[in-house]
Every structure is written in C-alpha cells, then in structure tokens.
Design a protein around this motif. Structure first.
Motif, PDB file in Angstrom:
ATOM      1  N   GLY A  41       0.819  -1.198   0.000  1.00  0.00           N
ATOM      2  CA  GLY A  41       0.000   0.000   0.000  1.00  0.00           C
ATOM      3  C   GLY A  41       0.860   1.257   0.000  1.00  0.00           C
ATOM      4  N   VAL A  42       0.393   2.297  -0.663  1.00  0.00           N
ATOM      5  CA  VAL A  42       1.137   3.549  -0.759  1.00  0.00           C
ATOM      6  C   VAL A  42       1.417   4.133   0.620  1.00  0.00           C
ATOM      7  CG1 VAL A  42       1.013   5.939  -1.592  1.00  0.00           C
ATOM      8  CG2 VAL A  42       0.248   4.077  -3.054  1.00  0.00           C
ATOM      9  N   ASP A  43       0.433   4.095   1.495  1.00  0.00           N
ATOM     10  CA  ASP A  43       0.640   4.653   2.836  1.00  0.00           C
ATOM     11  C   ASP A  43       1.727   3.903   3.596  1.00  0.00           C
ATOM     12  OD1 ASP A  43      -1.052   2.457   2.922  1.00  0.00           O
ATOM     13  OD2 ASP A  43      -2.268   3.223   4.564  1.00  0.00           O
ATOM     14  N   ALA A  44       1.781   2.586   3.426  1.00  0.00           N
ATOM     15  CA  ALA A  44       2.826   1.786   4.079  1.00  0.00           C
ATOM     16  C   ALA A  44       4.185   2.114   3.479  1.00  0.00           C
ATOM     17  CB  ALA A  44       2.529   0.303   3.934  1.00  0.00           C
ATOM     18  N   ASP A  45       4.247   2.230   2.166  1.00  0.00           N
ATOM     19  CA  ASP A  45       5.493   2.566   1.481  1.00  0.00           C
ATOM     20  C   ASP A  45       6.017   3.919   1.966  1.00  0.00           C
ATOM     21  OD1 ASP A  45       7.509   2.198  -0.716  1.00  0.00           O
ATOM     22  OD2 ASP A  45       6.511   3.985  -1.490  1.00  0.00           O
ATOM     23  N   LEU A  46       5.148   4.909   2.030  1.00  0.00           N
ATOM     24  CA  LEU A  46       5.550   6.242   2.481  1.00  0.00           C
ATOM     25  C   LEU A  46       6.001   6.233   3.935  1.00  0.00           C
ATOM     26  CD1 LEU A  46       2.794   8.421   0.767  1.00  0.00           C
ATOM     27  CD2 LEU A  46       5.195   8.199   0.101  1.00  0.00           C
ATOM     28  N   ALA A  47       5.306   5.488   4.778  1.00  0.00           N
ATOM     29  CA  ALA A  47       5.681   5.417   6.194  1.00  0.00           C
ATOM     30  C   ALA A  47       7.063   4.793   6.355  1.00  0.00           C
ATOM     31  CB  ALA A  47       4.643   4.619   6.980  1.00  0.00           C
ATOM     32  N   LEU A  48       7.321   3.710   5.628  1.00  0.00           N
ATOM     33  CA  LEU A  48       8.631   3.056   5.725  1.00  0.00           C
ATOM     34  C   LEU A  48       9.737   3.937   5.157  1.00  0.00           C
ATOM     35  CD1 LEU A  48       7.659  -0.610   4.872  1.00  0.00           C
ATOM     36  CD2 LEU A  48       8.488   0.251   7.063  1.00  0.00           C
ATOM     37  N   LYS A  49       9.501   4.544   3.998  1.00  0.00           N
ATOM     38  CA  LYS A  49      10.518   5.417   3.409  1.00  0.00           C
ATOM     39  C   LYS A  49      10.843   6.579   4.345  1.00  0.00           C
ATOM     40  CE  LYS A  49       9.743   4.496  -1.468  1.00  0.00           C
ATOM     41  NZ  LYS A  49       9.155   4.980  -2.724  1.00  0.00           N
TER      42      LYS A  49
END
Length: 94
Positions: A41-49
């Motif tokens: 998910g985009v939100d997960a990707d952004l949170a990890l980055k």
C-alpha cells in the motif's frame, strides 16, 4: 528498540500504516496481500521510506554484514548502481 519492535511488537504511530499493511498480508481468508515484494500500500510505502530516511544512521547499521569492509551502505549502494548501469550484454560477449 529495533524497527521490528517498533513495527510489530510495540508499534509506534509513525509506522502504523506499515504495520497494518504487514498484518493484512496474512489474511485469514483468500483475498490478496498488501505487503509483498510485488505490492505494498502507498501509505505503508511512504511510512517506511520516511522512517528509513529519518533513521538513516540506525538503518545503515543493519547492513554492516553485506557492506564492504571498512565501507558504508552509501558506498555499497553507489557500487550497486554502477554495476546495474553497465551494458551486461556487451560485457558477456567479451
């Protein structure tokens, strides 16, 4: 506290989207994962980055096993980019 503790065992708010995606990747019934090597998910990707960027020095220590002796993760990344940009078809023909 390791990122795994911050993500799964004792979740911190900034990693909540990544935690939700990870837990959703193990559905109780068929329906698709949201946290795989193919999809996240985009939100997960952004949170990890964001987490990795804010904690770069800590994250860099996780890779001391694969980084060159006396080198850094940044140097390893540069070398991998250089290798990836080579024309391997031409190199193999030699």
């Amino acid at each position: 506290m390791s990122v795994f503790e911050k993500l799964l065992l004792k979740p911190i708010p900034e990693l909540q989207p990544a935690r939700d995606a990870f837990l959703a990747s193990y559905p109780k019934k068929p329906g698709g994962s949201r946290f795989t090597k193919v999809t996240m998910g985009v939100d997960a990707d952004l949170a990890l980055k964001r987490y990795f960027k804010l904690h770069e020095l800590e994250v860099e220590t996780w890779f001391n096993v694969i980084s060159p002796r006396g080198g850094t993760l940044r140097r390893l990344r540069e070398e991998l980019v250089k290798l990836a940009s080579k024309d391997w078809k031409v190199i193999r023909q030699k």
